[in-house]
Design an enzyme around this catalytic site. Structure first.
Site, PDB file in Angstrom:
ATOM      1  N   GLU A 107      11.591  -4.893  -5.885  1.00  0.00           N
ATOM      2  CA  GLU A 107      10.453  -4.794  -4.964  1.00  0.00           C
ATOM      3  C   GLU A 107      10.545  -5.881  -3.911  1.00  0.00           C
ATOM      4  OE1 GLU A 107       6.561  -5.178  -6.639  1.00  0.00           O
ATOM      5  OE2 GLU A 107       7.049  -3.970  -8.391  1.00  0.00           O
ATOM      6  N   ASN A 118       6.106  -3.585 -16.193  1.00  0.00           N
ATOM      7  CA  ASN A 118       6.171  -3.994 -14.797  1.00  0.00           C
ATOM      8  C   ASN A 118       5.783  -5.452 -14.677  1.00  0.00           C
ATOM      9  OD1 ASN A 118       6.486  -3.181 -11.923  1.00  0.00           O
ATOM     10  ND2 ASN A 118       4.417  -4.010 -11.798  1.00  0.00           N
ATOM     11  N   GLU A 119       6.645  -6.240 -14.057  1.00  0.00           N
ATOM     12  CA  GLU A 119       6.361  -7.655 -13.839  1.00  0.00           C
ATOM     13  C   GLU A 119       5.655  -8.266 -15.044  1.00  0.00           C
ATOM     14  OE1 GLU A 119       4.404  -8.240 -10.065  1.00  0.00           O
ATOM     15  OE2 GLU A 119       6.294  -8.157  -9.008  1.00  0.00           O
ATOM     16  N   HIS A 169      -1.589  -2.807   1.490  1.00  0.00           N
ATOM     17  CA  HIS A 169      -0.231  -3.324   1.292  1.00  0.00           C
ATOM     18  C   HIS A 169       0.728  -2.374   1.992  1.00  0.00           C
ATOM     19  CE1 HIS A 169       3.431  -4.624  -0.744  1.00  0.00           C
ATOM     20  NE2 HIS A 169       2.766  -5.559  -1.393  1.00  0.00           N
ATOM     21  N   GLU A 204      -4.546  -1.843  -3.550  1.00  0.00           N
ATOM     22  CA  GLU A 204      -3.395  -2.188  -2.710  1.00  0.00           C
ATOM     23  C   GLU A 204      -3.266  -1.278  -1.485  1.00  0.00           C
ATOM     24  OE1 GLU A 204      -0.558  -4.465  -5.832  1.00  0.00           O
ATOM     25  OE2 GLU A 204      -0.425  -2.274  -5.897  1.00  0.00           O
ATOM     26  N   LYS A 205      -4.396  -0.735  -1.050  1.00  0.00           N
ATOM     27  CA  LYS A 205      -4.298   0.230   0.056  1.00  0.00           C
ATOM     28  C   LYS A 205      -3.914  -0.434   1.382  1.00  0.00           C
ATOM     29  CE  LYS A 205      -9.352   0.628   0.627  1.00  0.00           C
ATOM     30  NZ  LYS A 205      -9.671  -0.110  -0.628  1.00  0.00           N
ATOM     31  N   TRP A 244      -2.367  -9.513  -0.930  1.00  0.00           N
ATOM     32  CA  TRP A 244      -2.909 -10.468  -1.896  1.00  0.00           C
ATOM     33  C   TRP A 244      -2.826 -11.916  -1.430  1.00  0.00           C
ATOM     34  CZ3 TRP A 244       1.454 -13.198  -2.887  1.00  0.00           C
ATOM     35  CH2 TRP A 244       2.684 -12.510  -2.845  1.00  0.00           C
ATOM     36  N   ARG A 267      -5.381  -4.319 -13.974  1.00  0.00           N
ATOM     37  CA  ARG A 267      -4.178  -3.879 -14.683  1.00  0.00           C
ATOM     38  C   ARG A 267      -3.686  -5.021 -15.559  1.00  0.00           C
ATOM     39  NH1 ARG A 267       0.490  -4.120  -9.915  1.00  0.00           N
ATOM     40  NH2 ARG A 267       0.069  -6.278  -9.355  1.00  0.00           N
TER      41      ARG A 267
END
Ligand code: GLA
Ligand code: GLA
Length: 682
Positions: free
Chosen positions: A319, A161-162, A370, A367-368, A327, A123
Site C-alpha cells: 500500500e 491487515n496491518e 483518502h 476513508e472516503k 488521517w 476496525r
C-alpha cells in the site's frame, strides 16, 4: 549477503511467463454495485493493473451471521478478475470482526492501559491474545483457504491487515495471561524475573506468577523493564497470531506464498518487523508519506530498511497512496510527478510490486477522502492519468524484476529494542526520539551522495566498512563484544548520545557512561546534560547541538577530539571524539546535530573508512542513487528529489527509463524525474 529465509515470490496465473512488476491495489468490490465491477476491471486493464488484494475487510459480507456463509459474490469477483488477467492476493478477511461476533463475545475487545474496553465501530477491535477471537478468525481462514485453494486467480495470501495498527497494546486479562506465559518462557523462574525487573526497587518483588500484570495505569512510573518486556511480548503476541493463520494456509495451500503487510514507516514502532520477516514467504510493506522537510528521505529510509529486512531480496509494496490520505491533521495532495517518483523510490530499494490503498475511492465510510487509483472525480482526472502512466513505466521496468539490492559499504543500524527502551519515561529527557536521529544520519548520507543500507540490529556487520549506530541505548554484553571486535578488525563505528547505556534488562552499565561502549570509544561520561527544548549549544566546528550534551572526559590516549563545546555549561569539553584502533575507529557524537550538522562528522568518518559516493556529481544532494543488481547487470536508479531540472555528469549505461546519456556522460533529469540506467557489472 545472508538470506534468512527462502522467499517465494508470486507465481502469475493465466500462463503469464517472464518477469513483470506487480501493479495494483486493495480492491473492495463489496462497497459497490455489481455493474461498477465491470467498469473496475476495464479501467484496471487500461492502467496495466495485474494484481489486487481482495476481501481485506469482508468478514461481515462473507459470514453475515455465525451460521451463514456467503461466498457467491467473492466467487464472482475472483472469476471476473481472473477472466481479465488480474491475479489475486487474497486476504484472510480477519482484520475487522463483524458486529454479530463482538455482540456475542465482547470478551474479544481490547482493553486500554487504564482499563477501558474499546468498543466496536471502527476496525481491528480484537485482542491479539483472545482465544475466542482466534477460534472464529481461524475458522474463517480455514473456510477461505479450502474454498479458493484451487482457484486460478489465487497467487498469494494476505494475512489479516496491518497487524497491530490499532491493537498492538492490549492490557486485558487475556493479555495478562499470555504475558505470564511469555515471561515464564523468557525467565524460567520468578527469581530470574525479579532480578531482571529490578523488583527490589519500590517493593515490587513477586512471590507468585499470577501477581504479574501488564504495565497497566499505575500511580507513578511503571517498572521500566516490565514496560520493555511488554513491548517485546506485544510484538511477539501478534507474530504468534500471524503464525497461526499462516500455518493453516500452508497446510491447505502449500504452494501459495503467504505475506502480511508490514508498516515500516515513520513512527510505527510497535512491531519488530526484522523479527517478523522470518515468518512470511515474502515481505510486504505499506508506506505513507509523512509531510515535512525530510518526507522523501523518510520514504527512502523506510524502503531501504524494508529491503534489508527482506534480506536484500525483492519485496512487495502493498500500500501507498496516489495522493492525499485522510488521517493526518492536514492531508496534502501529491505534487505532479510524486506518485511516480515515490513508487519508483520503493522499486529502487527492491520492491517488485507497487500497489495502492485503494483501487476506487470509497463514497462512504471513514476513508472516503483518502485518495485512490480511481478518485471520486472518476477516470477523467489527473490522478487516474498518472496511474495509467505509472502502469506504463512499471511495464518498462520488467528487466529489473528479480534483481537484488546492491549492498552499500556503509550501514545505519536500526534496533527495535533501543527504539522501544530509549523513549521510555523517567529518562534524562522526554524529548529524545530514536527514529528521527537515525533519519538525520540517513539524510546526511544522501546529501553527501553516499549509498547506505539501513539494517536491523543483528545483521552481519563485517561486510560494512562503516557502521552508524545512533542512540544504541540497549547494548547487551554480546553486542558490546561484537562492536569491539568490529572496530578491532578495521571497521569504523559511529555512535551517539545515550548509546551503550543499559543491558537487555534495562539495567545501567556501571562505572561511567557509555558503560558497554566506554572502552571502544575511549571516553567516560559522568553525567548526562540534556538541554531544554529551546536551548542550543555551539560547537567549535561551527555546528549547533540541541537536546543533549554530555559531561565527557577522554580516557584513551588514541582518542582525538574532533569538536568541543564552545558554549554552555560544558564549554571546552569534548563534544565529538574519535578513537583509532589499528585500521579501525570509533566515533562518538554527544549531542543532536541535525541532518546538516552531521554532515561534517559523517564526511570525516567516510574519509577514515575510505568511502566515497558512486556518482561523479549528485547535483548538490538533489539526486538519490540506489542500485539493484543481477549477476550480469546493475540498475542505477537516479531519483531527482528537487522541484527543478538537474544536470548530471560522469554517467554511463543504457536507459531503461528516462533520458539518454549523452556521449560525454551527461544527463538532464526533470524535476522529480527518475531515470533507471542499465550497465554491466564491473
Ligand atoms: C492502512 C490500511 C488501509 C487504509 C490505509 C489508509 O494502510 O491498511 O486499510 O486504512 O491505511 O492510509
Ligand atoms: C520523592 C520520593 C523518593 C523519590 C524522589 C525522587 O522524594 O519520596 O522516593 O521518588 O521523590 O525525586
Amino acid at each position: 549477503m545472508t538470506i534468512r529465509n527462502p522467499h517465494r515470490w508470486l507465481r502469475w496465473p493465466g500462463g503469464v511467463s517472464g518477469p513483470r512488476m506487480g501493479y495494483g491495489a486493495d480492491y473492495n468490490p463489496e462497497q459497490w454495485p455489481r455493474d461498477v465491477w465491470d467498469e473496475d476491471v476495464r479501467l484496471m486493464r487500461e492502467a496495466g493493473v495485474n494484481i489486487v488484494s481482495l476481501a481485506i475487510f469482508s468478514w461481515a459480507r462473507i459470514q453475515p451471521e455465525e451460521d451463514t456463509w456467503d461466498f457467491a459474490w467473492l466467487d464472482d469477483a475472483m472469476d471476473l478478475l481472473h477472466a481479465n488477467g488480474i491475479a489475486v492476493d487474497l486476504a484472510t478477511a480477519t482484520a475487522s470482526p463483524p458486529p454479530w461476533l463482538t455482540a456475542a463475545h465482547p470478551e474479544i475487545l481490547p482493553v486500554t492501559q487504564s482499563g477501558e474496553t474499546l468498543w466496536p465501530g471502527a476496525r481491528q477491535h480484537w485482542r491479539p491474545t483472545s482465544p475466542v477471537f482466534r477460534k472464529y478468525a481461524l475458522l474463517l481462514v480455514e473456510e477461505l483457504a479450502g474454498r479458493y485453494a484451487e482457484h486460478p486467480a489465487l497467487t498469494a495470501w494476505h494475512v489479516s491487515n496491518e497487524l497491530g495498527c490499532h491493537n498492538v497494546y492490549d492490557y486485558s486479562d487475556d493479555a495478562a495471561q499470555a504475558f505470564r506465559v511469555w515471561l515464564r518462557d523468557r525467565y524460567g523462574s520468578l527469581d530470574t524475573l525479579n532480578h531482571a525487573w529490578g523488583t527490589a526497587f519500590w517493593s515490587q518483588r513477586y512471590s507468585a506468577w499470577d501477581q504479574v500484570l501488564p504495565p497497566r495505569l499505575a500511580a507513578s512510573h511503571p517498572n521500566p523493564t516490565q514496560q520493555l518486556d511488554f513491548k517485546r511480548f506485544s510484538s511477539d503476541a501478534l507474530k504468534e497470531y500471524l503464525r497461526a493463520e499462516r500455518d493453516i494456509l500452508r497446510r491447505l495451500t502449500p504452494d501459495v506464498p503467504v505475506t502480511t503487510n508490514f508498516m515500516v514507516m515513520g513512527g510505527t514502532k510497535g512491531m519488530d518487523y526484522a523479527d517478523w520477516a522470518r515468518e512470511v514467504d515474502f515481505v510486504s510493506n505499506d508506506h505513507y508519506v509523512i509531510p515535512g522537510p525530510q518526507s522523501r528521505d523518510e520514504l527512502s529510509f523506510s524502503a531501504n530498511l524494508t529491503g534489508n529486512i527482506a534480506g536484500g531480496q525483492p519485496w512487495f509494496l502493498m500500500e501507498h497512496s496516489t495522493s492525499a490520505v485522510n488521517w493526518q491533521p492536514v492531508n496534502l495532495v501529491k505534487k505532479p510527478g510524486e506518485t511516480i517518483s515515490d513508487s519508483l523510490t520503493h522499486v529502487a530499494h527492491g520492491a517488485d510490486a507497487v500497489c495502492f490503498f485503494q483501487w476506487r475511492q470509497s463514497a462512504a465510510g471513514a476513508e472516503k477522502y483518502h485518495s485512490a487509483m480511481v478518485p471520486h472525480a472518476g477516470a477523467d482526472s489527473d490522478v487516474f492519468r498518472s496511474v495509467v502512466q505509472l502502469g506504463d513505466v512499471l511495464d518498462q521496468l520488467a528487466p529489473v524484476v528479480g534483481s537484488v539490492r546492491k549492498p552499500a559499504r556503509a550501514a545505519i543500524m536500526f534496533d527495535w529494542d533501543s527504539w522501544w527502551a530509549s523513549e521510555q519515561d523517567s529518562h534524562p529527557t522526554s524529548h529524545l526520539r530514536y527514529h528521527p536521529e537515525a533519519l538525520n544520519w540517513y539524510s546526511a548520507f544522501r546529501e553527501l551522495g553516499v549509498r547506505v543500507d539501513v539494517v536491523p540490529a543483528g545483521a552481519e556487520l563485517a561486510a560494512y566498512d562503516l557502521v552508524v549506530a545512533p542512540i544504541l541505548y540497549v547494548v547487551p554484553q554480546q553486542l558490546a563484544k561484537e562492536l569491539a571486535a568490529y572496530v578491532d578488525s578495521g571497521g569504523h563505528l559511529v555512535t551517539t548520545y545515550f548509546s551503550g547505556i543499559v543491558d537487555e534488562n534495562d539495567h545501567a552499565w556501571l562505572g561511567g557512561y557509555p558503560g558497554a561502549l566506554r572502552d571502544v570509544l575511549g571516553i567516560r561520561v559522568e553525567e548526562f546534560a540534556p538541554l531544554l527544548p529551546d536551548e542550543t549549544v555551539e560547537l567549535d566546528n561551527g555546528t549547533t547541538g540541541s537536546l543533549w550534551t554530555d559531561k565527557m572526559d577522554v580516557t584513551d590516549a588514541s582518542v582525538q577530539v574532533l569538536a568541543s563545546y564552545a558554549s554552555g555549561d560544558h564549554a571546552g569539553r569534548p563534544a565529538i571524539t574519535r578513537r583509532t584502533a589499528g585500521e579501525g575507529s570509533a566515533t562518538y557524537v554527544s549531542t543532536r546535530l541535525g541532518a546538516d550538522g552531521l554532515r561534517p562528522v559523517l564526511d570525516a568518518a567516510l574519509g577514515a573508512a575510505g568511502i566515497s559516493g558512486d556518482l561523479a556529481d549528485n547535483a548538490g544532494g538533489a539526486v538519490e542513487l540506489v542500485i539493484r543488481t543481477t549477476e550480469t547487470d546493475e540498475f542505477w536508479f537516479l531519483i531527482n528529489r528537487a522541484a527543478h531540472r538537474v544536470e548530471l555528469s560522469g554517467l554511463a549505461g543504457e536507459p531503461v527509463i528516462g533520458p539518454e546519456i549523452a556521449a560525454d556522460g551527461s544527463m538532464a533529469l526533470e524535476a522529480r524525474g527518475v531515470a533507471v540506467v542499465r550497465r554491466p557489472v564491473e
